[in-house]
Design an enzyme around this catalytic site. Sequence first.
Site, PDB file in Angstrom:
ATOM      1  N   GLU A  10      38.220  96.537  -2.606  1.00 55.81           N
ATOM      2  CA  GLU A  10      38.143  96.631  -4.068  1.00 55.81           C
ATOM      3  C   GLU A  10      36.718  96.414  -4.569  1.00 55.81           C
ATOM      4  O   GLU A  10      36.411  96.719  -5.715  1.00 55.81           O
ATOM      5  CB  GLU A  10      39.129  95.662  -4.729  1.00 55.81           C
ATOM      6  CG  GLU A  10      39.004  94.212  -4.320  1.00 55.81           C
ATOM      7  CD  GLU A  10      38.038  93.444  -5.203  1.00 55.81           C
ATOM      8  OE1 GLU A  10      37.843  93.834  -6.356  1.00 55.81           O
ATOM      9  OE2 GLU A  10      37.486  92.459  -4.709  1.00 55.81           O
ATOM     10  N   HIS A 300      42.842  92.768  -3.747  1.00 59.71           N
ATOM     11  CA  HIS A 300      41.993  91.578  -3.703  1.00 59.71           C
ATOM     12  C   HIS A 300      42.290  90.755  -2.446  1.00 59.71           C
ATOM     13  O   HIS A 300      41.371  90.242  -1.792  1.00 59.71           O
ATOM     14  CB  HIS A 300      42.237  90.703  -4.943  1.00 59.71           C
ATOM     15  CG  HIS A 300      41.519  91.167  -6.159  1.00 59.71           C
ATOM     16  ND1 HIS A 300      41.985  92.177  -6.940  1.00 59.71           N
ATOM     17  CD2 HIS A 300      40.363  90.749  -6.739  1.00 59.71           C
ATOM     18  CE1 HIS A 300      41.150  92.374  -7.948  1.00 59.71           C
ATOM     19  NE2 HIS A 300      40.155  91.529  -7.852  1.00 59.71           N
TER      20      HIS A 300
END
Length: 332
Positions: A10, A300
């Site tokens: 990410e 994440h």
Amino acid sequence: MIEIDGSYGEGGGQIVRTSVALSALTGIPVRIKNIRRNRPRPGLAAQHVRAIEALARISRAEMRGVHLESEEIEFIPGRISAGSYDVDIGTAGSVTLLIQCLLPALTAAEGPVTVTVRGGTDVRWSPTVDYLEHVALPAMRLFGVAASFRCERRGYYPRGGGVVVLSTRPSRLRHARVERIDEGIRGISHCGSLPEHVARRQADAALELLRENGYEAGIDIQTVNSSSPGSGITLWSGFRGSSALGERGVRAEDVGREAANTLIEEMRAGASVDVHLADQLIPYIALAGGEYTAREISSHTRTNIWTAQRILGCRIDIDEGEVFRIHSTGSG
């Protein structure tokens, strides 16, 4: 020196925070390149700079390239010192994300540490202070983290002005299995420089939706003076939590229902931690070993796993079933 590609996964600020935190704790220097390369504004934002500077001060580290919009830094850690420190993020930069960066390293400090942080306590894209106090820190204590936390003043976007105090003692991290806790739902609904009914309407809407789905809850109401008007609500049960923040044009009832809907989803999944806590616990499971379950694995979390494995040389596995099981024997 270990090199980290800051654009991996990410590609956000979490790679930077986790990398420097584990660097300070282990004494392993890191070079981070391509920081936030794929974001609209690449490089370090102000809150990232403040977090790295604060950690460098506490760990007596050398740092290179740490400035706004920098896409490459080096962090060479030293000794993690005890004492009292003050950090002003400025405006509404997240105090909880800064604490996430400091906390792993503070477990290895030479003595007690107190850090007073000024900034945003309840802001977008970050854990709220109530989530940190009532969900994240209790879970981290299972891994041996000796830390306490209090919020002295709330701060909302855009001016911030919040004040929190983190106190830690040297800790010996340990293997932990985080079990699901099915206990009553608690919550805090708050508003700053707004009428009290805003916080109460948030709470009432959340309570109504929770009851419709078979859950009882107790939600405290808090009203405070703040530099900027704002509101929010955080709900939790065991190691599962949710939050929602008010914003201009959004009804208080919708804020309360948003937080309730998210927690209901977490409760029904039957995992031991919520999706966001699964991400935040990665440094501790990587260091000390342990296991927990989550209803899904976020980008994440996967990025944080990659970062921890890159620095520590450990292995973190994910088993897929009705819920996802995350487990590791730690870095030894």
